[in-house]
Design a protein around this motif. Structure first.
Motif, short mmCIF file in Angstrom:
data_model
loop_
_atom_site.label_atom_id
_atom_site.label_comp_id
_atom_site.label_asym_id
_atom_site.label_seq_id
_atom_site.Cartn_x
_atom_site.Cartn_y
_atom_site.Cartn_z
N LYS A 87 0.84 -1.18 0.00
CA LYS A 87 0.00 0.00 0.00
C LYS A 87 0.88 1.24 0.00
N ARG A 88 0.32 2.38 -0.37
CA ARG A 88 1.09 3.63 -0.37
C ARG A 88 1.66 3.90 1.01
N GLU A 89 0.91 3.58 2.04
CA GLU A 89 1.38 3.86 3.40
C GLU A 89 2.53 2.95 3.84
N ASP A 90 2.90 1.98 3.01
CA ASP A 90 4.08 1.16 3.30
C ASP A 90 5.37 1.85 2.84
N THR A 91 5.25 2.96 2.19
CA THR A 91 6.41 3.70 1.70
C THR A 91 7.29 4.16 2.85
N GLY A 92 8.60 4.01 2.67
CA GLY A 92 9.53 4.45 3.69
C GLY A 92 10.88 3.78 3.52
N VAL A 93 11.79 4.14 4.40
CA VAL A 93 13.08 3.47 4.45
C VAL A 93 12.96 2.31 5.44
N TYR A 94 13.33 1.14 4.98
CA TYR A 94 13.22 -0.07 5.80
C TYR A 94 14.60 -0.42 6.36
N TYR A 95 14.62 -0.63 7.67
CA TYR A 95 15.85 -0.91 8.37
C TYR A 95 15.81 -2.30 9.00
N CYS A 96 16.93 -2.97 8.92
CA CYS A 96 17.13 -4.25 9.59
C CYS A 96 17.83 -3.95 10.92
N ALA A 97 17.48 -4.69 11.96
CA ALA A 97 18.06 -4.47 13.27
C ALA A 97 18.30 -5.80 13.98
N ALA A 98 19.27 -5.81 14.90
CA ALA A 98 19.63 -7.04 15.59
C ALA A 98 19.86 -6.80 17.08
N VAL A 99 19.56 -7.80 17.86
CA VAL A 99 19.84 -7.78 19.29
C VAL A 99 20.22 -9.19 19.71
N GLU A 100 21.19 -9.31 20.60
CA GLU A 100 21.59 -10.63 21.06
C GLU A 100 20.41 -11.35 21.70
N ALA A 101 20.25 -12.60 21.37
CA ALA A 101 19.14 -13.39 21.89
C ALA A 101 19.32 -13.66 23.38
N GLY A 102 18.20 -13.86 24.05
CA GLY A 102 18.22 -14.27 25.44
C GLY A 102 18.08 -13.18 26.47
N ARG A 103 18.09 -11.92 26.06
CA ARG A 103 18.01 -10.83 27.04
C ARG A 103 16.59 -10.68 27.57
N ASN A 104 15.62 -10.88 26.69
CA ASN A 104 14.22 -10.73 27.05
C ASN A 104 13.40 -11.35 25.94
N SER A 105 12.09 -11.25 26.01
CA SER A 105 11.24 -11.84 24.98
C SER A 105 9.86 -11.18 25.01
N GLY A 106 9.05 -11.53 24.04
CA GLY A 106 7.68 -11.05 24.02
C GLY A 106 7.47 -9.87 23.10
N ASN A 107 6.22 -9.64 22.76
CA ASN A 107 5.86 -8.59 21.81
C ASN A 107 6.30 -7.21 22.29
N GLY A 108 6.15 -6.94 23.56
CA GLY A 108 6.51 -5.63 24.08
C GLY A 108 7.99 -5.34 24.01
#
Length: 129
Positions: A87-108
C-alpha cells in the motif's frame, strides 16, 4: 555488534510484492534476534516485524499482519521480509536491526527501537498508487 546490510528496495505499484533481504556479518548470526523497522518521511521509525534467533517466534505490527512475512536463514546469515499487497502507506526506508538473543522476549520487547543495538543503513521502498 553484528554488521547489517539491507537490499531489495525499490519503486512498486500498490498491490505489488517486494522482498527485502538483510545480510549479517561479523558475529554468529544465529545468536541474534532480528527485526525490521521502517521510517516514512516526517515520521518516527516504527516497528514492522521481528523474528527470534531460531525462527520459532515471529511478531508483526498490526498494519502489516497478513501481508508481510519475516523469515531467516541462519546458514546464509540472512533475514528477509516478504511484502505482499503493498500500500502507499508502506512507503519508507526499511531498516534491519539485531539484538543478542536471550536478554528478554515477548511482543513488548521486540517492538521497541531501543531493544536493538545494531542497525543497517536502510533500503528505500516506494509504493505508488
Amino acid at each position: 555488534q553484528v554488521q547489517l546490510v539491507e537490499s531489495g528496495g525499490g519503486l512498486v505499484q500498490a498491490g505489488d510484492s517486494l522482498r527485502l533481504s538483510c545480510a549479517a556479518s561479523g558475529r554468529t548470526f544465529s545468536r541474534y534476534d532480528m527485526g525490521w523497522f521502517r521510517q516514512a518521511p516526517g515520521k518516527e521509525r516504527e516497528f514492522v516485524a521481528a523474528i527470534t534467533w531460531s525462527g520459532g517466534a515471529t511478531y508483526y505490527a498490526d498494519s502489516v499482519k497478513g501481508r508481510f512475512t519475516i523469515s531467516r536463514d541462519n546458514a546464509k546469515n540472512t533475514v528477509s521480509l516478504q511484502m505482499n499487497s503493498l500500500k502507499r502507506e508502506d512507503t519508507g526506508v526499511y531498516y534491519c536491526a539485531a539484538v543478542e538473543a536471550g536478554r528478554n522476549s515477548g511482543n513488548g520487547y521486540y517492538t521497541k527501537r531501543v531493544t536493538y543495538d545494531s542497525w543497517g543503513q536502510g533500503t528505500q521502498v516506494t509504493v505508488s498508487s
